[in-house]
Write an enzyme that holds these catalytic residues in place. Structure first.
Site, PDB file in Angstrom:
ATOM      1  N   HIS A  69     -12.054 -58.399 -52.948  1.00  0.00           N
ATOM      2  CA  HIS A  69     -10.727 -58.439 -53.562  1.00  0.00           C
ATOM      3  C   HIS A  69      -9.639 -58.724 -52.528  1.00  0.00           C
ATOM      4  O   HIS A  69      -8.698 -59.487 -52.793  1.00  0.00           O
ATOM      5  CB  HIS A  69     -10.466 -57.099 -54.260  1.00  0.00           C
ATOM      6  N   GLU A  72      -9.724 -62.364 -51.747  1.00  0.00           N
ATOM      7  CA  GLU A  72      -9.083 -63.120 -52.835  1.00  0.00           C
ATOM      8  C   GLU A  72      -7.582 -63.240 -52.582  1.00  0.00           C
ATOM      9  O   GLU A  72      -6.988 -64.310 -52.736  1.00  0.00           O
ATOM     10  CB  GLU A  72      -9.340 -62.422 -54.175  1.00  0.00           C
ATOM     11  N   HIS A  73      -6.943 -62.148 -52.192  1.00  0.00           N
ATOM     12  CA  HIS A  73      -5.507 -62.173 -51.886  1.00  0.00           C
ATOM     13  C   HIS A  73      -5.215 -63.112 -50.719  1.00  0.00           C
ATOM     14  O   HIS A  73      -4.241 -63.871 -50.751  1.00  0.00           O
ATOM     15  CB  HIS A  73      -5.035 -60.761 -51.523  1.00  0.00           C
ATOM     16  N   GLU A 149      -2.271 -51.457 -55.459  1.00  0.00           N
ATOM     17  CA  GLU A 149      -3.034 -51.738 -56.679  1.00  0.00           C
ATOM     18  C   GLU A 149      -3.986 -50.586 -56.988  1.00  0.00           C
ATOM     19  O   GLU A 149      -4.128 -50.170 -58.139  1.00  0.00           O
ATOM     20  CB  GLU A 149      -3.841 -53.032 -56.522  1.00  0.00           C
TER      21      GLU A 149
END
Length: 421
Positions: A69, A72-73, A149
């Site tokens: 994740h 991905e950023h 998040e």
């Protein structure tokens, strides 16, 4: 008169569109191992261009959970030829939209644009497959974003925390027990060297799938893909999962948190999807539609309306799970109903179904509802891409989608009773 005229105009368009992917799709593989699936849908001048990497949280291990994740950023934070944020700015300039997502089995990136701008998407996406740069300042910023998040989506959400506890109790920090967002400790300890290794190991042609859907010309699109991706050298994919000595526990979990009403979850371990158990999986899907698919399903009619023991109910189930997964039944009891009473009433709905079977016309209604829900989604080119991508990254062929209606219609009452039992 105007309405009739419009219907006559729209009829040829409706007739030209086939629900079967095989009628309007091709797939092939480049020499470097990159798989491509092209889906033609000419109902609007829009294309969704996507690339899926076969890596997600189930590939991770304790110590680096959340790394897929975070990467991905970072894919939006610059390459050797682009500055941070430039990718998104260029897509916005041509009137497009774009985003990315991380799951248990995949990390995906997509752009939705007018068909004339497809090549821009391919040029930009191929650049960051091969030329991503890692700058400590950008890495630190995105790690802070992912931490936030984690706080918002998990730590501040009682039900999300409970699902995480259940998964860890059954699977440990392995496969589907690993939180997609990662644990707070792991997120904070991931280094640039970890991210570079993850990128080099998994962001390579033979571990990726390009899926494009929309108003495309197959020949032109194939040439564009070869132009931008064909020269990227493949690297060896390394899947490394730490050794796990975890013994599943089925002890009850009782947790206290800031909720307006209590929630009961009952989770059952279930095997992955395969060709061998395809009918069983689809039968489960149909059974859960019967029980909790709409306001006219059995849970709503019997538990919410008639017996008034439930405020709400839900069923969580991943039909196309690639690893051992959980089926979860749950909901909130009404005031004055004990948690045990609520649990027993949910399970009793399955017992009553096994004992008494279907009501007249019920199977046809449930099948129609399930099929309609799935078919309506194919109005979206984005959803077509999502369905194909989620199957392919888990190792399942997208052609399963074409047989879905026939498979669902082959299920009878005896099949449903067996699976309910």
């Amino acid at each position: 008169k105007n309405l009739l005229f419009m219907l006559v105009l729209l009829l040829p368009l409706a007739q030209a569109f086939s629900m079967n992917f095989s009628d309007r799709s091709i797939d092939y593989t480049l020499s470097n191992g990159l798989k491509v699936v092209l889906i033609k849908d000419t109902r609007s001048p829009v294309v969704v261009s996507s690339i899926w990497y076969k890596v997600g949280s189930s590939y991770e291990r304790e110590g680096i959970s959340g790394i897929s994740h975070i990467l991905e950023h970072l894919m939006f934070k610059g390459t050797k030829t682009m500055s941070p944020g430039e990718f998104s700015r260029k897509i916005k300039q041509i009137g497009g939209s774009e985003n990315a997502f991380t799951g248990r089995d995949f990390t995906g990136y997509y752009q939705k644009v007018h068909k004339d701008y497809l090549e821009i998407c391919l040029e930009l996406e191929s650049d960051r497959m091969n030329n991503l740069v890692f700058v400590q300042d950008e890495v630190s910023k995105e790690i802070d974003v992912v931490k936030e998040e984690r706080r918002l989506r998990t730590d501040d959400q009682p039900i999300s925390k409970l699902f995480e506890k259940i998964n860890k109790q059954i699977f440990g920090m392995s496969r589907y027990g690993i939180p997609i967002v990662g644990t707070m400790d792991d997120i904070g300890s991931i280094k640039i060297s970890d991210l570079k290794e993850w990128y080099d190991s998994y962001y390579t042609p033979s571990n990726a799938i390009i899926i494009i859907a929309g108003d495309i010309d197959f020949t032109k699109t194939k040439k564009m893909i070869e132009k931008h991706y064909g020269q990227i050298e493949d690297r060896k994919v390394m899947r490394s999962i730490g050794s796990i000595n975890h013994k599943s526990s089925y002890e009850d979990i009782l947790t206290y948190d800031k909720v307006s009403k209590p929630m009961v979850l009952m989770s059952y371990k279930h095997e992955p999807f395969s060709e061998d158990n395809k009918k069983e999986m689809y039968t489960l899907e149909l059974l859960f539609e019967l029980m909790d698919g709409s306001n006219s399903s059995r849970f709503a009619k019997n538990l919410v309306d008639k017996k008034m023991v439930a405020m709400n109910t839900f069923i969580s189930f991943d039909t196309y799970s690639a690893n051992d997964n959980l089926i979860t039944l749950g909901g909130s009891p009404r005031s004055g109903i004990t948690l045990n009473k609520f649990r027993d009433e949910i399970l009793n709905e399955f017992k009553e179904f096994v004992k008494n079977g279907l009501e007249e016309g019920e199977l046809e209604q449930v099948k129609s509802r399930l099929l309609a829900n799935n078919i309506y989604k194919f109005d979206s080119v984005f959803y077509q891409v999502m369905q194909v991508g989620m199957l392919e990254t888990k190792g399942y062929n997208w052609k399963l989608l074409d047989a879905y209606i026939e498979d669902i219609n082959s299920i009878g009452e005896a099949d449903l009773k067996k699976i309910a039992n």
